[in-house]
Structure formats: C-alpha cells, structure tokens
Scaffold this motif. Structure first.
Motif, PDB file in Angstrom:
ATOM      1  N   PRO A   1      -1.385   4.091   4.059  1.00 58.03           N
ATOM      2  CA  PRO A   1      -2.588   3.440   4.565  1.00 58.03           C
ATOM      3  C   PRO A   1      -2.830   3.633   6.057  1.00 58.03           C
ATOM      4  CG  PRO A   1      -0.827   1.841   4.317  1.00 58.03           C
ATOM      5  CD  PRO A   1      -0.332   3.127   3.708  1.00 58.03           C
ATOM      6  N   THR A   2      -4.089   3.520   6.416  1.00 58.77           N
ATOM      7  CA  THR A   2      -4.504   3.366   7.809  1.00 58.77           C
ATOM      8  C   THR A   2      -4.632   1.880   8.091  1.00 58.77           C
ATOM      9  OG1 THR A   2      -5.676   5.481   7.919  1.00 58.77           O
ATOM     10  CG2 THR A   2      -6.386   3.757   9.451  1.00 58.77           C
ATOM     11  N   VAL A   3      -4.084   1.446   9.207  1.00 54.68           N
ATOM     12  CA  VAL A   3      -4.073   0.021   9.552  1.00 54.68           C
ATOM     13  C   VAL A   3      -4.745  -0.173  10.902  1.00 54.68           C
ATOM     14  CG1 VAL A   3      -2.636  -2.021  10.001  1.00 54.68           C
ATOM     15  CG2 VAL A   3      -1.927  -0.335   8.273  1.00 54.68           C
ATOM     16  N   THR A   4      -5.710  -1.076  10.951  1.00 54.27           N
ATOM     17  CA  THR A   4      -6.366  -1.454  12.199  1.00 54.27           C
ATOM     18  C   THR A   4      -5.962  -2.870  12.569  1.00 54.27           C
ATOM     19  OG1 THR A   4      -8.294  -0.023  11.922  1.00 54.27           O
ATOM     20  CG2 THR A   4      -8.589  -1.979  13.277  1.00 54.27           C
ATOM     21  N   VAL A   5      -5.602  -3.076  13.830  1.00 53.51           N
ATOM     22  CA  VAL A   5      -5.302  -4.413  14.332  1.00 53.51           C
ATOM     23  C   VAL A   5      -6.308  -4.743  15.423  1.00 53.51           C
ATOM     24  CG1 VAL A   5      -3.615  -5.911  15.443  1.00 53.51           C
ATOM     25  CG2 VAL A   5      -2.859  -4.219  13.759  1.00 53.51           C
ATOM     26  N   ILE A   6      -7.115  -5.753  15.171  1.00 53.12           N
ATOM     27  CA  ILE A   6      -8.113  -6.207  16.137  1.00 53.12           C
ATOM     28  C   ILE A   6      -7.443  -7.224  17.052  1.00 53.12           C
ATOM     29  CG2 ILE A   6     -10.374  -7.278  16.429  1.00 53.12           C
ATOM     30  CD1 ILE A   6     -11.002  -6.395  13.538  1.00 53.12           C
TER      31      ILE A   6
ATOM     32  N   ALA B   1     -12.135   6.208  15.517  1.00 53.62           N
ATOM     33  CA  ALA B   1     -10.697   6.287  15.789  1.00 53.62           C
ATOM     34  C   ALA B   1      -9.882   6.695  14.569  1.00 53.62           C
ATOM     35  CB  ALA B   1     -10.187   4.944  16.308  1.00 53.62           C
ATOM     36  N   GLY B   2     -10.563   6.953  13.443  1.00 51.70           N
ATOM     37  CA  GLY B   2      -9.850   7.393  12.246  1.00 51.70           C
ATOM     38  C   GLY B   2      -9.987   6.470  11.061  1.00 51.70           C
ATOM     39  N   GLY B   3     -10.832   5.451  11.178  1.00 55.36           N
ATOM     40  CA  GLY B   3     -11.064   4.515  10.090  1.00 55.36           C
ATOM     41  C   GLY B   3     -12.099   5.039   9.100  1.00 55.36           C
ATOM     42  N   PRO B   4     -12.548   4.208   8.159  1.00 54.50           N
ATOM     43  CA  PRO B   4     -12.228   2.787   8.041  1.00 54.50           C
ATOM     44  C   PRO B   4     -10.779   2.549   7.652  1.00 54.50           C
ATOM     45  CG  PRO B   4     -13.442   3.508   6.111  1.00 54.50           C
ATOM     46  CD  PRO B   4     -13.446   4.666   7.073  1.00 54.50           C
ATOM     47  N   ALA B   5     -10.334   1.331   7.875  1.00 60.56           N
ATOM     48  CA  ALA B   5      -8.942   0.995   7.624  1.00 60.56           C
ATOM     49  C   ALA B   5      -8.722   0.541   6.190  1.00 60.56           C
ATOM     50  CB  ALA B   5      -8.503  -0.115   8.582  1.00 60.56           C
ATOM     51  N   ASP B   6      -7.559   0.844   5.674  1.00 61.63           N
ATOM     52  CA  ASP B   6      -7.157   0.272   4.390  1.00 61.63           C
ATOM     53  C   ASP B   6      -6.725  -1.181   4.568  1.00 61.63           C
ATOM     54  OD1 ASP B   6      -7.268   2.766   2.704  1.00 61.63           O
ATOM     55  OD2 ASP B   6      -5.840   3.410   4.242  1.00 61.63           O
ATOM     56  N   VAL B   7      -6.126  -1.462   5.716  1.00 68.45           N
ATOM     57  CA  VAL B   7      -5.708  -2.821   6.056  1.00 68.45           C
ATOM     58  C   VAL B   7      -6.202  -3.132   7.463  1.00 68.45           C
ATOM     59  CG1 VAL B   7      -3.770  -4.413   6.385  1.00 68.45           C
ATOM     60  CG2 VAL B   7      -3.634  -2.620   4.624  1.00 68.45           C
ATOM     61  N   THR B   8      -6.937  -4.222   7.602  1.00 71.91           N
ATOM     62  CA  THR B   8      -7.407  -4.691   8.906  1.00 71.91           C
ATOM     63  C   THR B   8      -6.777  -6.042   9.183  1.00 71.91           C
ATOM     64  OG1 THR B   8      -9.530  -3.528   8.696  1.00 71.91           O
ATOM     65  CG2 THR B   8      -9.427  -5.358  10.270  1.00 71.91           C
ATOM     66  N   VAL B   9      -6.179  -6.173  10.356  1.00 71.86           N
ATOM     67  CA  VAL B   9      -5.507  -7.413  10.747  1.00 71.86           C
ATOM     68  C   VAL B   9      -6.261  -7.997  11.941  1.00 71.86           C
ATOM     69  CG1 VAL B   9      -3.314  -8.485  11.372  1.00 71.86           C
ATOM     70  CG2 VAL B   9      -3.328  -6.367  10.028  1.00 71.86           C
ATOM     71  N   VAL B  10      -6.752  -9.219  11.795  1.00 77.36           N
ATOM     72  CA  VAL B  10      -7.558  -9.860  12.837  1.00 77.36           C
ATOM     73  C   VAL B  10      -6.674 -10.826  13.618  1.00 77.36           C
ATOM     74  CG1 VAL B  10      -9.600 -11.240  13.345  1.00 77.36           C
ATOM     75  CG2 VAL B  10      -9.606  -9.672  11.387  1.00 77.36           C
TER      76      VAL B  10
ATOM     77  N   TYR C   1       0.830  -1.211   0.000  1.00 77.29           N
ATOM     78  CA  TYR C   1       0.000   0.000   0.000  1.00 77.29           C
ATOM     79  C   TYR C   1       0.862   1.258   0.000  1.00 77.29           C
ATOM     80  CZ  TYR C   1      -4.559  -2.221   0.635  1.00 77.29           C
ATOM     81  OH  TYR C   1      -5.720  -2.933   0.448  1.00 77.29           O
ATOM     82  N   VAL C   2       1.934   1.240   0.775  1.00 78.73           N
ATOM     83  CA  VAL C   2       2.821   2.403   0.827  1.00 78.73           C
ATOM     84  C   VAL C   2       3.467   2.644  -0.518  1.00 78.73           C
ATOM     85  CG1 VAL C   2       4.955   3.300   1.846  1.00 78.73           C
ATOM     86  CG2 VAL C   2       3.235   2.211   3.308  1.00 78.73           C
ATOM     87  N   ASP C   3       3.921   1.583  -1.173  1.00 72.76           N
ATOM     88  CA  ASP C   3       4.541   1.720  -2.500  1.00 72.76           C
ATOM     89  C   ASP C   3       3.543   2.294  -3.499  1.00 72.76           C
ATOM     90  OD1 ASP C   3       6.870   0.681  -1.493  1.00 72.76           O
ATOM     91  OD2 ASP C   3       6.579  -1.331  -2.311  1.00 72.76           O
ATOM     92  N   ARG C   4       2.306   1.815  -3.440  1.00 76.16           N
ATOM     93  CA  ARG C   4       1.281   2.301  -4.363  1.00 76.16           C
ATOM     94  C   ARG C   4       0.964   3.773  -4.080  1.00 76.16           C
ATOM     95  NH1 ARG C   4      -3.104  -1.066  -3.097  1.00 76.16           N
ATOM     96  NH2 ARG C   4      -1.712  -2.707  -3.838  1.00 76.16           N
ATOM     97  N   ALA C   5       0.914   4.130  -2.804  1.00 78.41           N
ATOM     98  CA  ALA C   5       0.636   5.519  -2.445  1.00 78.41           C
ATOM     99  C   ALA C   5       1.748   6.441  -2.917  1.00 78.41           C
ATOM    100  CB  ALA C   5       0.453   5.631  -0.931  1.00 78.41           C
ATOM    101  N   THR C   6       2.994   5.985  -2.787  1.00 83.66           N
ATOM    102  CA  THR C   6       4.130   6.787  -3.234  1.00 83.66           C
ATOM    103  C   THR C   6       4.073   6.989  -4.745  1.00 83.66           C
ATOM    104  OG1 THR C   6       5.497   5.953  -1.424  1.00 83.66           O
ATOM    105  CG2 THR C   6       6.643   6.917  -3.316  1.00 83.66           C
ATOM    106  N   LEU C   7       3.728   5.933  -5.464  1.00 84.73           N
ATOM    107  CA  LEU C   7       3.660   6.004  -6.925  1.00 84.73           C
ATOM    108  C   LEU C   7       2.540   6.927  -7.392  1.00 84.73           C
ATOM    109  CD1 LEU C   7       4.798   4.828  -9.600  1.00 84.73           C
ATOM    110  CD2 LEU C   7       3.071   3.027  -9.411  1.00 84.73           C
TER     111      LEU C   7
END
Length: 360
Positions: A206-211, A273-282, A194-200
C-alpha cells in the motif's frame, strides 16, 4: 451524592467515582469523586507532569490569545478551574484531556494493573476519565506548553492502563511518546493487513499518507507504516518549515505542503506526491479535515482518524455525499502493546527521535 459512590467494592470502569445524577461512565461524567481513599482495585499516583492533548491545548491557547500574544496565566487559570470543577481534566469545548506522568504512592489490594509503590508511570488512559486533584496551583507552569509540571494526585481504576517509564529515556520524552502511542500501533496493524493481502494476491504493497506527518502522532505513524511494509509513504504538512523538518527526518518518501482543511488542495497535493493513498492517517489537531482525507484516499481504501478535532458526522456524511467507498476507523488510543511498540520506533529511528526531542 450519587448512590453509585457507595459501592465500596467499586467497579473496574470507575463508575463508583461518578457524581452525576444519572448513570454514566467517568469519561461522560460532569464531575468525579476525587477522594484520596482508594477502593480495593484502584491505584493512586502522585502526579509530576500533565500532558494536555494537542486539540485541547490549541483551543485554550487560541481562546486566550490577543494581538498575537498568548496570556499564559489565563490558560493556567482555566485549566485549574476545569480540574477543580470537574474533578478531572476535560476541556469542555474539545471534550479531550491528555495524560500524566507520576509515581505510584498506593496500590489497592485488588488492583489488576501490576503496579507497585514507587513505580514511575505514564497513564495510557485519558485525563477525561481520571480523577485528578492539583495541589500546587500549577505554580511551575507558564501556560505556554502542552507539558505541565504539576504536584497533585490522580486515581486509576481497575480497567485503567499505565506503563512504567523506561529508565533509558527522559521522562518528558517518554510522556510525549506515550501520549500518542495508539496511532502508530493501529497504523501498523492496518498497513500490515494491506501488505498481507497484497502478498496473497500478488499485488503491490500500500501507499500510506499521513496528514500532519511532522507532528508527534504523525511522525510515529509514518515510521510505523514503513516498518509494516508500506510501498510508499507520503507526509502532508501545512507549511515550508514543517516540510523541511519532515524531509530532514527522512520518514517519508515524499513530503508535500497542503492546507488539510482545503479538500481539493489536499487531494491534488497527495495525488501529485504519488497518491491517492490506500491508507490515510489523519493526525492534525484542527477541524475541517474530513473531506480532504476522504478525497485523498483511493476507492476501497481506509481513513484512520486520530484527531480529537474530527467531526465524525462530517466524515460519515462527507463520504456518503462524495460516493466514496472508503472504510473509516476511529483511532481510540488503545492497541495491545502500543506503548512498547512506540518506544521501539523511537529508539530505532533517529528521525522520529530527533523530531520529538526538538519539540521538547
């Protein structure tokens, strides 16, 4: 005996150890051959400690708890019964197992694992596919902890994975980290994409949520997301005590409390809290979190499921029913270099290390 056990040259997947009447891989087998004699590409390890995976241990604990009191002796007896009857540690309810620490005591001449007699190692493959014999009746374990002192032996195959335990860390700490090292490695890989794509594209990182952000895999995943360049990290925890722990560790930009089994509450908490997340990790070890994880993820985002309590049919059908355009990944526990990467995170981040040491 299954004819496959007569293949004296062995098979790198461990197929020759399967005692079932049908041909299945060791993880799917009902029983494994636990003989101590090695096939040429195998390694035998003298076991010092087992680490039961969280989903399995919680299920055993719940099964043997009455009036708020866990019967540790009953938990111990069930683990002994599982291993004796199956030749491996595979919880029949959760299907999951864990991993182990031990010392290499014999190496087959054709083993590709690069191990030597005397190496102290942690296995990075599941106990659900590892032939295991317990020889001390788990006499030093009270049944109240995921970490199980043990004397016995285990067998690794040609395609198994094991890492030599670092000299600078407590073996129990190393075991805790290696048990979940696949989670931060895959999180870093996905966030990096996601970071590489954003840079390009000149867009935001990305915003990342970890549940389950205060747990072992969750805390490492938060650290990995930040190290990989996430713009914002959100940790979701179930109650105030874990909120305070995670906030104190400084691993997330925001920490929010929500029951991950309540899809609307989880969605709203992440959004606030600032979401929705681009990446959610369960990373939670309870069932029923699939819908909330999907709702907490932005359209076009990614959900990574690391919990063995996940119902993958519920995730797939839930995303379809919600018309959610999300990519869903199964964390399989293996990414090249995952053990070394997790150890780097532990050494570099005092917050992560503090959470792990607190659990010990």
């Amino acid at each position: 005996m299954n004819p496959s056990t007569e293949l004296r040259t062995g098979d790198p997947t461990g197929l020759h150890r399967v005692l079932d009447d049908r041909v299945v891989l060791p993880q799917a087998a009902q029983r494994l051959d636990t003989r101590a004699d090695l096939w040429p590409d195998e390694v035998r390890v003298r076991v010092e400690r087992l680490n039961l995976d969280a989903a399995s241990f919680r299920q055993l604990e719940r099964t043997h708890t009455k009036y708020g009191e866990t019967d540790g002796a009953a938990v111990r007896a069930e683990v002994l019964d599982i291993v004796a009857s199956r030749g491996k540690m595979q919880n029949p309810v959760t299907g999951s197992g864990g991993m182990l620490v031990g010392t290499v005591e014999e190496v087959g001449p054709d083993s590709p694992l690069g191990l030597a007699v005397g190496d102290r190692v942690a296995t990075l493959v599941s106990l659900t596919l590892t032939p295991l014999v317990i020889e001390d009746e788990l006499a030093s374990w009270d049944g109240h902890s995921e970490q199980v002192p043990c004397d016995g032996y285990a067998v690794l195959f040609g395609r198994s994975i094991a890492a030599v335990i670092p000299d600078d860390l407590d073996p129990a700490l190393s075991l805790s980290v290696m048990d979940v090292c696949g989670a931060p490695a895959l999180t870093a890989r996905v966030v990096g994409e996601y970071v590489d794509r954003a840079t390009l594209n000149g867009t935001s990182a990305p915003t990342v949520t970890v549940i389950g952000g205060a747990g072992k895999s969750g805390s490492l995943s938060l650290a990995a997301a930040r190290a990989a360049g996430a713009a914002r990290t959100i940790g979701v925890v179930p109650h105030e005590a874990e909120h305070d722990l995670l906030a104190g560790a400084g691993l997330a930009d925001a920490v929010t409390i929500a029951d991950a089994r309540d899809p609307i509450a989880l969605r709203d908490a992440v959004s606030a809290a600032g979401g929705p997340a681009d990446v959610t990790v369960v990373c939670v070890d309870v069932p029923g979190c699939e819908g909330g994880a999907i709702l907490a993820t932005a359209e076009g985002g990614t959900v990574i499921f690391f919990s063995m309590a996940t119902s993958f049919s519920a995730a797939a059908l839930g995303a379809e029913g919600l018309a959610a355009d999300v990519r869903m990944l199964v964390g399989n526990g293996y990414v090249p270099g995952h053990a070394a990467y997790a150890m780097e995170l532990l050494r570099a981040d005092a917050g992560v290390r503090g959470l792990f040491e607190r659990r010990l």
